[in-house]
Write a protein that holds these residues in place. Structure first.
Motif, mmCIF file in Angstrom:
data_model
loop_
_atom_site.group_PDB
_atom_site.id
_atom_site.type_symbol
_atom_site.label_atom_id
_atom_site.label_comp_id
_atom_site.label_asym_id
_atom_site.label_seq_id
_atom_site.Cartn_x
_atom_site.Cartn_y
_atom_site.Cartn_z
ATOM 1 N N SER A 92 0.835 -1.193 0.000
ATOM 2 C CA SER A 92 0.000 0.000 0.000
ATOM 3 C C SER A 92 0.877 1.254 0.000
ATOM 4 O O SER A 92 1.860 1.349 0.740
ATOM 5 N N GLU A 157 -5.596 0.582 -1.878
ATOM 6 C CA GLU A 157 -5.744 -0.703 -1.197
ATOM 7 C C GLU A 157 -6.959 -1.435 -1.763
ATOM 8 O O GLU A 157 -8.021 -0.855 -1.957
ATOM 9 N N GLY A 158 -6.785 -2.718 -2.022
ATOM 10 C CA GLY A 158 -7.889 -3.503 -2.555
ATOM 11 C C GLY A 158 -7.393 -4.603 -3.464
ATOM 12 O O GLY A 158 -6.197 -4.922 -3.519
ATOM 13 N N TYR A 159 -8.327 -5.194 -4.217
ATOM 14 C CA TYR A 159 -8.046 -6.288 -5.132
ATOM 15 C C TYR A 159 -8.195 -5.778 -6.569
ATOM 16 O O TYR A 159 -9.243 -5.245 -6.949
ATOM 17 N N VAL A 174 -3.013 -7.837 -4.918
ATOM 18 C CA VAL A 174 -3.512 -7.563 -3.574
ATOM 19 C C VAL A 174 -2.719 -6.385 -3.026
ATOM 20 O O VAL A 174 -1.575 -6.540 -2.591
ATOM 21 N N CYS A 175 -3.310 -5.200 -3.079
ATOM 22 C CA CYS A 175 -2.650 -4.015 -2.536
ATOM 23 C C CYS A 175 -3.067 -3.906 -1.073
ATOM 24 O O CYS A 175 -4.220 -3.572 -0.764
ATOM 25 N N ALA A 176 -2.141 -4.224 -0.187
ATOM 26 C CA ALA A 176 -2.495 -4.435 1.216
ATOM 27 C C ALA A 176 -1.703 -3.527 2.143
ATOM 28 O O ALA A 176 -0.557 -3.167 1.853
ATOM 29 N N CYS A 180 -2.409 -5.371 10.302
ATOM 30 C CA CYS A 180 -3.842 -5.536 10.536
ATOM 31 C C CYS A 180 -4.386 -4.370 11.361
ATOM 32 O O CYS A 180 -3.633 -3.584 11.934
ATOM 33 N N LEU A 535 -5.503 -6.832 4.767
ATOM 34 C CA LEU A 535 -6.454 -6.033 3.985
ATOM 35 C C LEU A 535 -7.875 -6.212 4.505
ATOM 36 O O LEU A 535 -8.600 -5.227 4.723
ATOM 37 N N GLU A 536 -8.304 -7.455 4.717
ATOM 38 C CA GLU A 536 -9.666 -7.691 5.198
ATOM 39 C C GLU A 536 -9.842 -7.177 6.626
ATOM 40 O O GLU A 536 -10.906 -6.665 6.986
ATOM 41 N N ARG A 538 -8.361 -4.556 7.970
ATOM 42 C CA ARG A 538 -8.521 -3.101 7.896
ATOM 43 C C ARG A 538 -9.908 -2.737 7.380
ATOM 44 O O ARG A 538 -10.554 -1.814 7.875
ATOM 45 N N ARG A 539 -10.352 -3.444 6.371
ATOM 46 C CA ARG A 539 -11.646 -3.107 5.772
ATOM 47 C C ARG A 539 -12.810 -3.337 6.739
ATOM 48 O O ARG A 539 -13.809 -2.620 6.686
#
Length: 683
Positions: A92, A157-159, A174-176, A180, A535-536, A538-539
């Motif tokens: 990221s 950030e995302g797919y 995968v921009c991560a 966490c 990534l998940e 954070r989202r």
């Protein structure tokens, strides 16, 4: 192999090369620091069970006396068919990144295209003679090179999806974030505490013999009043509605769906509008059934399932009479759209299983179904879905009601003042006969099992009976099953605990015909799995806890710290170099501390040495070991008291199994005794 069990030298070399390609360890270090070499026979069995090579008795293998050499050659040929890797992690905030591609050497230009998560398109081209060639190889008389392709592109950030113009396949970018999610409740040196509970065991005067989501919400509010910031739960994954006795939350049908038996039937909106359902529940006979279910010493899973399904089917029948423009109908439509294929196929699985099980109670999952239904994309499965829309819809309706009740419990926990809220548990795998294994059958090594090698606590090792995911197929699928599970368990939760977090780096596989002594470790693409996890996390604004008990390589804890995943430390195992219990101040700061967990004795059993008595009765320890361990336990009890006192907590009450003072909810009927009120223990 020949009669002596040995491979010819060429095949032995190919076997080891195949193990290296697929991350299968040919030796490992156990909990005692001893190195174990894995026999060629065990390695060959594991490779065959995983599908990395054909079984020796199969038609594919019978045509070749050198199955391992043939598998190595096939893998090398297949590599050229995939110019792009299936997944690439991008940091990221980076304004450029590189990706390895395998292409014919004669290319003049490489044209690329990226479609980002929002649908935006980015394109570019690079002259081939300006690319760095990492290696070169020839396949079928055609020269190929592996290049390092630079992309001057900043991604959010995302797919995102990368493809090469004129070539098949695509890469999931995968921009991560680097770490966490870290909640505000844990900022600085803040510490929080809370309760853990097995939801199915929560009793109240109003539930139907099993703890439900309304009980959970009430409990969370009570816990918040006591100053707790979190309530930890057993896995809430979907189990097997056709066989309620398969009730282990750690052997679920699906990790991406909820256990519908936790629905509070009387809290479903349709219950208030459905006269037949209310009449059924209020009848003398049904109330007698509920009284018996509540009075049962153990949860009567079959009785609870029968009672809940009986009324829930009436509610679904009533729901289907609503107009399409009704608010509830519209909400259900949105839920189905958001759930997509994962929800629909899970509901289809449950409808198919219920259909076949009704005709033959020996049918326990998709491997027992007629062959034409064992593939979710088969014409037979599609035909069944079209002909039984109401039946499939019923199971989607149950997931909808479960999801909205769970999310409501999480909202109530936060509204009551909890800093973290609900904390869920993600099981390490699923039942091979269940929904996830049916939907993602190709991604699993269904013949193998996972477990743990022998250690001091389990001298015979552990066999959990669950199938592992194949690392190569998991990556080829772009981690679809992993992302589904994370999203399902992070939604509405303040934290998740990943059971056996070492699975993000390696798992201990056991051959189908072997025991834990025949197993070995298989590696997983840790950097990509941890990036997706971050990534998940954070989202969803969800803290991640990694259960790192057992044989834990040091690099696992390094990865947990690097990605901001909290360690999971148990009182029983936290000892200093002299074997004495650590004082509270000596625990690592980036950790969750707990007394026990689901597969260890509760504190009362540990204190009374009941666990040792059970191990002795089961023949796991002999008389001499039992006497020795019981004396050690006596010393442990005193050392634990000393450790607590040394930290300045002279008046601490150790939680023994006396009669805890119940905490009563102001709402009528709810009575819980989580063990927070206990008598002092004499030194």
């Amino acid at each position: 192999m020949n009669e002596s069990g040995l491979l010819p030298p060429h095949e032995a070399q190919a076997l080891l090369a195949l193990c290296q390609r697929h991350g299968v360890a040919t030796d490992y270090v156990d909990a005692f620091g001893h190195r174990h070499a894995v026999s060629h026979e065990a390695l060959a069995a594991l490779l065959a069970d995983a599908g990395f090579v054909a079984h020796s008795g199969s038609e594919a293998a019978s045509g070749s006396d050198l199955p391992f050499a043939a598998a190595v050659a096939t893998a090398a040929r297949d590599a050229r068919r995939h110019p792009l890797p299936p997944v690439q992690v991008v940091a990221s905030g980076a304004d450029a990144f590189e990706i390895d591609v395998r292409l014919p050497s004669h290319l003049a230009h490489v044209k690329w295209r990226v479609v980002d998560e929002s649908g935006g398109r980015h394109e570019g081209a690079v002259r081939a003679d300006r690319l760095e060639a990492i290696d070169r190889a020839t396949f079928d008389d055609e020269a190929y090179a592996r290049y390092r392709l630079p992309l001057m592109l900043a991604l959010p950030e995302g797919y995102h999806r990368l493809s090469l113009v004129g070539f098949p396949g695509e890469t999931l970018l995968v921009c991560a974030p680097a770490r966490c999610h870290q909640p505000g409740a844990l900022e600085g040196d803040a510490r929080i505490w809370g309760f853990t509970l097995q939801l199915y065991g929560l009793r109240s005067r109003r539930n139907w013999g099993i703890g439900d989501f309304s009980d959970l919400a009430d409990f969370a509010e009570l816990a918040a009043r006591e100053g707790a910031d979190v309530v930890g739960l057993n896995p809430l994954h979907a189990l097997f509605p056709h066989n309620p006795l398969r009730a282990s939350p750690y052997s679920p049908s699906s990790r991406a769906q909820l256990n519908a038996f936790y629905i509070d039937v009387e809290a479903v909106p349709d219950f208030h509008d459905c006269g037949p359902a209310r009449e059924r529940v209020q009848s003398q006979a049904f109330q007698a059934r509920l009284s018996a279910l509540r009075a049962a010493t153990l949860v009567d899973h079959a009785g609870v399932a029968a009672a809940k399904h009986e009324v829930l089917r009436l509610l679904y029948t009533h729901f289907r009479t609503r107009d399409a423009v009704d608010a509830e109908s519209a909400a259900f439509t949105r839920f189905r759209e958001q759930g997509g294929e994962a929800l629909h196929q899970h509901a289809l699985f449950e409808a198919l299983q219920a259909n076949f099980h009704a005709g033959d109670t020996d049918i326990q999952g998709w491997p027992d179904w007629p062959p034409e239904y064992r593939d979710p994309s088969s014409p037979a499965a599609a035909r069944f879905a079209a002909e039984h829309t109401e039946h499939v819809g019923y199971y989607e309706y149950l997931q909808w009601q479960a999801a909205r009740q769970f999310e409501a419990a999480g909202v109530r926990a936060k509204a009551a003042g909890m800093g973290l809220g609900l904390y869920l548990d993600l099981a390490v795998s699923v039942d091979r006969a269940g929904s996830d294994a049916w939907r993602h059958r190709r991604t699993f090594a269904l013949a193998a099992r996972i477990g743990a090698p022998p250690d001091a606590f389990n001298p015979r090792g552990q066999d959990w009976g669950l199938p592992p995911l194949r690392p190569d197929r998991l990556r080829e699928s772009q981690y679809r099953i992993f992302i589904e599970a994370l999203r399902a368990n992070m939604r509405g939760a303040g934290a998740i605990r990943i059971d056996h977090v070492m699975m993000l780096m390696r798992l201990f596989w056991i051959p189908a015909q072997g025991t834990a002594r025949d197993g070995t470790y298989v590696g997983y693409p840790a950097l990509e799995l941890f990036a997706i996890l971050a990534l998940e996390s954070r989202r969803h604004g969800c803290l991640v806890i990694g259960e790192d008990l057992g044989t834990v390589p040091e690099e696992t804890r390094d990865m947990l710290g690097r990605y901001g995943v909290l360690s999971y430390r148990l009182l029983y195992f936290e000892r200093n170099g002299a074997g004495r219990f650590r004082a509270p101040a000596e625990y690592p700061p980036q950790a969750v501390a707990a007394v026990s967990t689901h597969d260890l004795p509760p504190f009362a059993g540990w204190w009374s040495a009941h666990d040792l008595k059970e191990r002795h009765a089961l023949g796991l320890i002999d008389d001499a070991a039992f006497d020795r361990l019981r004396e050690e336990r006596r010393r442990d009890r005193q050392q634990l008291i000393d450790a607590v006192r040394a930290d300045g907590h002279e008046s601490l009450m150790l939680p023994l199994y006396s009669r805890p003072r119940p905490i009563r909810n102001k709402a009528p009927g709810l009575l819980m005794a989580p063990g927070a009120r206990v008598r002092p223990v004499a030194a």
